[in-house]
Design a protein around this motif. Structure first.
Motif, short mmCIF file in Angstrom:
data_model
loop_
_atom_site.label_atom_id
_atom_site.label_comp_id
_atom_site.label_asym_id
_atom_site.label_seq_id
_atom_site.Cartn_x
_atom_site.Cartn_y
_atom_site.Cartn_z
N ASP A 6 6.44 7.37 0.52
CA ASP A 6 7.25 8.44 1.22
C ASP A 6 8.65 7.97 1.65
N GLU A 7 9.31 8.74 2.41
CA GLU A 7 10.59 8.56 2.66
C GLU A 7 10.91 7.46 3.70
N GLU A 8 9.71 7.33 4.44
CA GLU A 8 9.83 6.22 5.35
C GLU A 8 9.51 4.83 4.88
N SER A 9 8.84 4.94 4.02
CA SER A 9 8.51 3.56 3.34
C SER A 9 9.73 3.30 2.50
N ALA A 10 10.13 4.34 1.92
CA ALA A 10 11.51 4.21 0.98
C ALA A 10 12.81 3.43 1.73
N LYS A 11 12.73 3.95 3.03
CA LYS A 11 13.80 3.44 4.05
C LYS A 11 13.62 1.91 4.30
N ASN A 12 12.09 1.58 4.65
CA ASN A 12 11.80 0.36 4.89
C ASN A 12 12.02 -0.77 3.62
N ILE A 13 11.73 -0.19 2.55
CA ILE A 13 12.10 -1.10 1.37
C ILE A 13 13.34 -1.36 1.15
N GLU A 14 14.20 -0.38 1.36
CA GLU A 14 15.62 -0.53 1.23
C GLU A 14 16.36 -1.33 2.16
N THR A 15 15.78 -1.44 3.37
CA THR A 15 16.10 -2.46 4.29
C THR A 15 15.74 -3.94 3.78
N LEU A 16 14.46 -3.96 3.49
CA LEU A 16 13.95 -5.41 2.75
C LEU A 16 14.90 -5.77 1.58
N GLU B 116 8.95 2.66 -6.45
CA GLU B 116 9.12 3.92 -5.92
C GLU B 116 7.87 3.80 -4.64
N ALA B 117 8.42 4.44 -3.54
CA ALA B 117 7.84 4.35 -2.25
C ALA B 117 6.89 5.64 -2.37
N ASP C 172 0.80 -1.04 0.22
CA ASP C 172 -0.03 -0.05 0.09
C ASP C 172 0.84 1.19 -0.03
N LYS C 173 2.14 1.21 0.37
CA LYS C 173 3.05 2.27 0.22
C LYS C 173 3.86 2.36 -0.96
#
Length: 180
Positions: free
Chosen positions: A117-127, A114-115, A91-92
């Motif tokens: 927002d920034e927080e979602s982008a950081k979470n995806i980067e970690t994943l 493409e996330a 959903d993000k």
């Protein structure tokens, strides 16, 4: 005569209602910004539109088309993407394109997101970084030769766009990503 009077009253009421609605909407449009806050908002809009101008799906296609892969890469089904990247906040995610080894015999992979927002982008980067580590553990006993490729794998986050590349040519992959 009575019909004509009612019609005039109706037109007058409709005109008054339209005028009132226009006035209210016009009044709500401004926010009493100062020049500096307006400038700041314009700069923010320009920055976000510049970042939004990058189509991650096109970057993924360029990575697939311009780099030589040992295996044929294919787009997985949506359910497979959920399995490959557990915890991916779908959903993000505003846009995505993923290619994986069609045979499963290589670790070759492209994932571009493409996330929202920034927080979602950081979470995806970690994943995505976790995905590389999981693949290293999987291929260690399955196809140890793939560890060389996985050691060169990388994740890049540019704003809200996140890219994973596992290929034999990481320098070219980085160059394609940096161009966008």
């Amino acid at each position: 005569m009575r019909k004509k009077t009612n019609r005039i009253k109706m037109v007058a009421m409709l005109s008054l209602l339209t005028l009132t609605a226009s006035t209210v909407l016009y009044g709500c449009g401004g926010k009493g910004e100062t020049k500096s806050s307006a400038k700041s908002m314009n700069e923010t809009a320009a920055t976000s539109s510049k970042a939004a101008a990058v189509d991650v799906t096109k970057v993924a296609d360029r990575l697939k088309d311009e780099i030589k892969y040992d295996d044929k890469l294919a787009e997985p089904e949506a359910e497979t993407i959920d399995i490959l990247y557990p915890g991916l906040p779908s959903d993000k995610v505003k846009a995505k394109k993923v290619y994986i080894s069609s045979s499963g015999g290589t670790a070759e992979e492209i994932a571009c997101f493409e996330a929202a927002d920034e927080e979602s982008a950081k979470n995806i980067e970690t994943l995505l970084n976790e995905r590389i580590e999981i693949q290293k553990a999987s291929f260690k006993n399955y196809v140890p030769e793939e560890l060389k490729r996985l050691d060169k794998a990388f994740v890049i986050r540019k704003g809200n766009n996140i890219y994973l590349s596992v290929s034999a040519d990481p320098d070219k992959a980085k160059s394609i990503i940096e161009e966008n």
